[in-house]
Design a protein around this motif. Structure first.
Motif, mmCIF file in Angstrom:
data_model
loop_
_atom_site.group_PDB
_atom_site.id
_atom_site.type_symbol
_atom_site.label_atom_id
_atom_site.label_comp_id
_atom_site.label_asym_id
_atom_site.label_seq_id
_atom_site.Cartn_x
_atom_site.Cartn_y
_atom_site.Cartn_z
ATOM 1 N N PHE A 286 8.538 4.522 -8.262
ATOM 2 C CA PHE A 286 8.056 4.340 -9.867
ATOM 3 C C PHE A 286 7.402 5.795 -10.101
ATOM 4 N N ARG A 287 7.786 6.144 -11.601
ATOM 5 C CA ARG A 287 7.212 7.098 -12.303
ATOM 6 C C ARG A 287 6.352 6.653 -13.179
ATOM 7 N N ALA A 288 5.383 7.376 -13.624
ATOM 8 C CA ALA A 288 4.375 7.207 -14.708
ATOM 9 C C ALA A 288 5.263 7.166 -16.055
ATOM 10 N N SER A 289 5.102 6.165 -16.897
ATOM 11 C CA SER A 289 5.948 6.126 -18.076
ATOM 12 C C SER A 289 5.869 7.169 -18.846
ATOM 13 N N ASP A 290 4.864 8.092 -18.970
ATOM 14 C CA ASP A 290 4.864 9.136 -19.810
ATOM 15 C C ASP A 290 4.357 10.527 -19.076
ATOM 16 N N ASP A 291 4.513 10.490 -17.907
ATOM 17 C CA ASP A 291 3.974 11.705 -16.975
ATOM 18 C C ASP A 291 4.626 11.763 -15.927
ATOM 19 N N HIS A 292 4.606 12.819 -15.000
ATOM 20 C CA HIS A 292 5.206 13.460 -14.148
ATOM 21 C C HIS A 292 5.059 12.446 -12.506
ATOM 22 N N ASP A 293 3.614 11.740 -12.529
ATOM 23 C CA ASP A 293 3.285 11.192 -11.602
ATOM 24 C C ASP A 293 4.020 10.108 -10.853
ATOM 25 N N VAL A 294 4.117 10.013 -9.620
ATOM 26 C CA VAL A 294 5.114 9.108 -8.905
ATOM 27 C C VAL A 294 4.235 8.295 -7.727
ATOM 28 N N ILE A 295 4.677 7.260 -7.567
ATOM 29 C CA ILE A 295 4.320 6.442 -6.346
ATOM 30 C C ILE A 295 5.581 5.593 -5.805
ATOM 31 N N ALA A 296 5.560 5.518 -4.506
ATOM 32 C CA ALA A 296 6.724 5.003 -4.000
ATOM 33 C C ALA A 296 6.236 3.835 -2.774
ATOM 34 N N PHE A 297 7.109 3.006 -2.257
ATOM 35 C CA PHE A 297 6.832 2.135 -1.320
ATOM 36 C C PHE A 297 8.124 2.149 -0.114
ATOM 37 N N ARG A 298 7.425 1.580 1.090
ATOM 38 C CA ARG A 298 8.311 1.768 2.041
ATOM 39 C C ARG A 298 8.138 0.107 2.594
ATOM 40 N N GLU A 299 9.132 -0.259 3.115
ATOM 41 C CA GLU A 299 9.185 -1.669 3.758
ATOM 42 C C GLU A 299 9.592 -1.328 5.222
ATOM 43 N N ASN A 300 8.746 -2.606 5.810
ATOM 44 C CA ASN A 300 8.861 -2.592 7.624
ATOM 45 C C ASN A 300 10.170 -3.193 7.720
ATOM 46 N N ALA A 301 10.380 -3.337 9.272
ATOM 47 C CA ALA A 301 11.537 -3.826 9.828
ATOM 48 C C ALA A 301 11.938 -5.350 9.252
ATOM 49 N N ASP A 302 10.745 -6.122 8.810
ATOM 50 C CA ASP A 302 11.063 -7.252 8.386
ATOM 51 C C ASP A 302 11.412 -7.405 7.097
ATOM 52 N N GLY A 303 11.671 -6.262 6.239
ATOM 53 C CA GLY A 303 11.779 -6.037 4.858
ATOM 54 C C GLY A 303 10.726 -6.509 3.850
ATOM 55 N N GLU A 304 9.609 -6.487 4.639
ATOM 56 C CA GLU A 304 8.178 -6.606 3.786
ATOM 57 C C GLU A 304 7.563 -5.283 3.268
ATOM 58 N N VAL A 305 7.205 -5.036 2.193
ATOM 59 C CA VAL A 305 6.372 -4.001 1.767
ATOM 60 C C VAL A 305 5.270 -3.606 2.554
ATOM 61 N N ALA A 306 5.346 -2.473 3.292
ATOM 62 C CA ALA A 306 4.280 -2.278 4.300
ATOM 63 C C ALA A 306 3.327 -0.853 3.908
ATOM 64 N N TRP A 307 4.017 -0.078 2.969
ATOM 65 C CA TRP A 307 3.111 1.237 2.763
ATOM 66 C C TRP A 307 3.462 1.589 1.358
ATOM 67 N N MET A 308 2.302 2.177 0.737
ATOM 68 C CA MET A 308 2.408 2.812 -0.647
ATOM 69 C C MET A 308 2.273 4.253 -0.440
ATOM 70 N N PHE A 309 2.962 5.039 -1.152
ATOM 71 C CA PHE A 309 2.554 6.700 -1.205
ATOM 72 C C PHE A 309 2.355 7.034 -2.258
ATOM 73 N N MET A 310 1.367 7.947 -2.706
ATOM 74 C CA MET A 310 1.276 8.478 -4.008
ATOM 75 C C MET A 310 1.980 9.987 -3.917
#
Length: 731
Positions: A547-571
């Protein structure tokens, strides 16, 4: 081309007279007051000319309009309408068109010509780097900046194209003595010291004496990491802060030379737990860097301090840099004192901060020497006739070695990738309690910036400085605005939740710090994400899980675990920490409810039972023996409840002075933990007595229920204390 109207000439001369420095000739950075004057004469056709400068006649290339700027905002004064639309008809008054054409041409024609030349720097940019203009801007900015923070003093160095453009100080190095900061004043640079460690490691890799992918246990004689996971920890993991270590806080700083011990001894005493597989996610590790320094000692047979002196400082002629603690006598008079901001806004002098693991944050250095180091890095390890790295190794240090997700800033070979606003920036930040430092380089522009504050308020200043610096010298257009998708709300539900930074202690009582400041991710009605860490900024999905900030360069992302559940967020710009998803009993709301409920029960028991006893005594209303619980059971539960309440109060008081813990002063902690252990012991007895009362049928059903409620609160408190390492003396 007709001459410019007189009102424009007057405005131009006024701007030149009051300017701090020139500004880029770009519609996106043209001063609003001039655009307002221009467009006030404009109709639809004329505004079309503003939006399409190619329709305007070209002025000579040297035509440049300057403007004044606010020193805190920098040169980037953006127009009200970012999309450039100004709405417009074909009918126009000739005079109005003439005025608009002349004014707009003066603003945009040079930019069009320079864009055709594909030049990265305009004549206006070149003026910005001129020494007089640069120092004028810096003086204006820093004068207001130090007052705003406030900070007693700061040290600044700026280099470009192999030359030192600025190396100077601002404010005071010693407030009481009224000693000013200058280019030779030494500041404590905190974790910027780690760059010396990573440079030493890469020197030995270059010589073939170290390998980045070898188990570090093979290099360490007196320290051994347990085989907690199948994958070994390597130097690559240490370089990128991905060895999977817990954090460690107690004794990270010291108050005297007695806290300084050999690296091997410190690592033996404070060996961090391996809490996750290496290479999985990053979690900033001071002790990981300390291991790298110890490995340098083991491989070279030299002390780390001696190695740095012989292989980095001496070759570069950095005579105003030392890792010795305290600094040598010959440099003592050049050292800035550290300050905290007192309640009355006065600066309170603080003691010298010792760093037992010196390699992770003990270096003291001047603006002059930091300028030299930046130039050496920017020139691929070369400085004059000296060389600290081969060109190949110097370039390798800038290359990615680990990345949480594709859109994230990567971890490099020791350097932090600090890129922002479309600019590639590498370097490192550094913090002690009193000093806060920025060491940032833009390799594509051959530019480096060093900034250090000598006051505890300086941490917030670095971001403001670099934002203003980039806006002034390297402005970039805002990225294309992303519009959220209302239909995506349901699909985005999997990302919403509570996350916790993974850099925390697992093995001692300071683990409780992980309970503070969880990060929440929410979904807007329009189909965007927001986080508690970034305020109202809306993040729109740009690709699956990113995901990118709607009007900026900032980004966040997510990672799923082996069970397909969102387990991590990164900035995006924060590659040294990952944020793990909290579920079940680890969720802060669950824990807060349980703890809060227990405290309410304890408070009621502590107040209600004595009051009830006094009332019954006063009115001789003592209940029959068969409806009462045994006296010792009631007394035990009351003391346990009071003990838990006192423990919470004591722990809150102790934790308010985090410095004492970080400096290893644990006398208060030991007393509070002892109180907690006594309360927990009595709480355990209370639980056992509750069971006993039910088995034996002591008291009435209502009294047993009340007693059991208190016992349940004790059980919750004991479990909570065990979870956060608050039982016993886990120091």
């Amino acid at each position: 081309m007709p001459p410019s109207p007189r009102w424009l000439t007057i405005l131009y001369r006024f701007a030149r007279a009051v300017e701090i420095g020139p500004v880029f000739c770009d519609m996106n950075v043209s001063p609003r007051w001039l655009l307002a004057l221009t467009t006030s004469f404009a109709g639809p056709a004329e505004r079309k000319l503003v939006a399409q400068p190619s329709l305007l006649p070209q002025l000579p290339p040297h035509t440049v309009l300057h403007s004044f700027r606010h020193p805190l905002r920098g040169p980037n004064s953006r127009p009200q309408h970012r999309d450039g639309s100004m709405g417009l008809s074909t009918a126009a008054i000739p005079l109005r068109r003439l005025l608009l054409t002349c004014t707009t041409a003066a603003l945009v024609s040079p930019c069009a010509a320079l864009a055709q030349e594909s030049s990265l720097e305009t004549a206006a940019q070149a003026d910005l780097w001129e020494a007089t203009a640069l120092n004028a801007w810096l003086e204006g900015f820093m004068a207001s900046h130090l007052k705003e923070l406030p900070s007693a003093g700061a040290s600044v160095a700026i280099v470009k194209d192999g030359e030192v453009l600025v190396a100077r100080g601002f404010g005071l190095a010693n407030v009481e003595a009224d000693r000013a900061v200058d280019a030779g004043t030494l500041f404590r640079i905190g974790s910027v010291s780690k760059l010396f460690t990573w440079t030493a490691v890469m020197q030995l890799v270059e010589q073939g004496r170290l390998d980045l992918d070898t188990d570090i246990n093979e290099y360490m004689t007196d320290v051994e990491l347990p085989a907690t996971y199948d994958e070994p920890v390597t130097l690559s993991h240490l370089l990128t802060h991905t060895p999977g270590f817990e954090d460690h806080i107690i004794g990270l700083f010291g108050t005297d030379e007695e806290s300084l011990r050999p690296y091997a001894q410190i690592l033996q005493e404070e060996l961090p737990l391996r809490v996750r597989p290496p290479g999985e996610v990053a979690s900033y590790s001071n002790h990981g860097t300390g291991m790298a320094a110890y490995i340098v000692e083991e491989i070279t047979g030299m002390s780390f301090e001696a190695y740095i002196q012989a292989n980095i400082l001496d070759p570069l002629g950095m005579t105003e840099t030392t890792i010795a603690q305290p600094v040598p006598d010959e440099l003592a008079d050049q050292l800035s004192l550290g300050y905290s901001r007192a309640a009355n806004d006065e600066f309170e002098e603080e003691d010298f901060e010792y760093v037992p693991l010196a390699a992770v944050g003990a270096v003291s250095s001047s603006a002059t020497d930091m300028a030299t180091l930046m130039m050496a890095y920017l020139q691929n390890g070369q400085f004059g006739d000296a060389s600290i790295l081969s060109e190949e190794t110097a370039i390798q240090m800038r290359q990615p070695l680990f990345r949480h997700a594709q859109a994230m800033n990567p971890a490099l070979h020791g350097f932090m990738d600090m890129s922002q606003d479309g600019q590639w920036i590498i370097g490192h930040g550094g913090d002690t309690f009193w000093f806060h430092t920025l060491f940032a380089m833009l390799p594509e522009h051959d530019v480096g910036v060093f900034l250090s504050y000598n006051t505890d308020t300086g941490g917030a200043g670095r971001g403001r400085f670099i934002d203003t610096f980039l806006e002034r010298f390297f402005p970039v257009a805002d990225p294309e605005t992303l519009e959220p998708d209302v239909d995506a709300v349901e699909r985005l539900e999997k990302y919403a939740g509570t996350y916790r930074g993974n850099r925390f202690v697992h093995s001692d009582f300071t683990k409780v710090g992980a309970a503070l400041g969880p990060l929440t991710v929410s979904i807007t009605e329009e189909g965007a994400l927001t986080t508690s860490a970034t305020g109202s900024t809306e993040f729109v999905e740009s690709s699956e899980g990113t995901f990118r900030a709607s009007d900026d360069h900032d980004v966040i992302a997510f990672r799923e675990n082996a069970d397909g559940e969102v387990a991590w967020m990164f900035m995006g710009s924060f590659q040294i920490t990952a944020f793990e998803r909290l579920r079940g009993f680890q969720h802060p709301t669950v824990q807060a409810v349980l703890v809060g409920l227990s405290l309410v029960i304890f408070a009621l028991a502590v107040i209600f039972w004595p009051v009830t006893a006094v009332v019954r005594w006063r009115y001789s209303a003592t209940p029959a023996a068969e409806v009462r619980l045994p006296r010792f059971a009631r007394i035990t539960a009351w003391i346990a409840a009071a003990g838990f309440l006192l423990f919470v109060v004591g722990f809150a008081s102790m934790s308010s002075d985090f410095n004492e813990i970080a400096f290893g002063h644990l006398e208060s902690a030991k007393r509070v933990l002892a109180l907690g252990s006594v309360a927990a012991g009595l709480g355990a007895v209370t639980v056992a007595l509750a069971v006993w009362c039910w088995i034996k049928g002591f008291g009435s059903t209502s009294t047993r229920v009340v007693y059991s409620v208190v016992a349940s609160a004790c059980l919750i408190a004991i479990w909570h204390m065990a979870f956060w390492n608050l039982l016993g003396f886990q120091l």
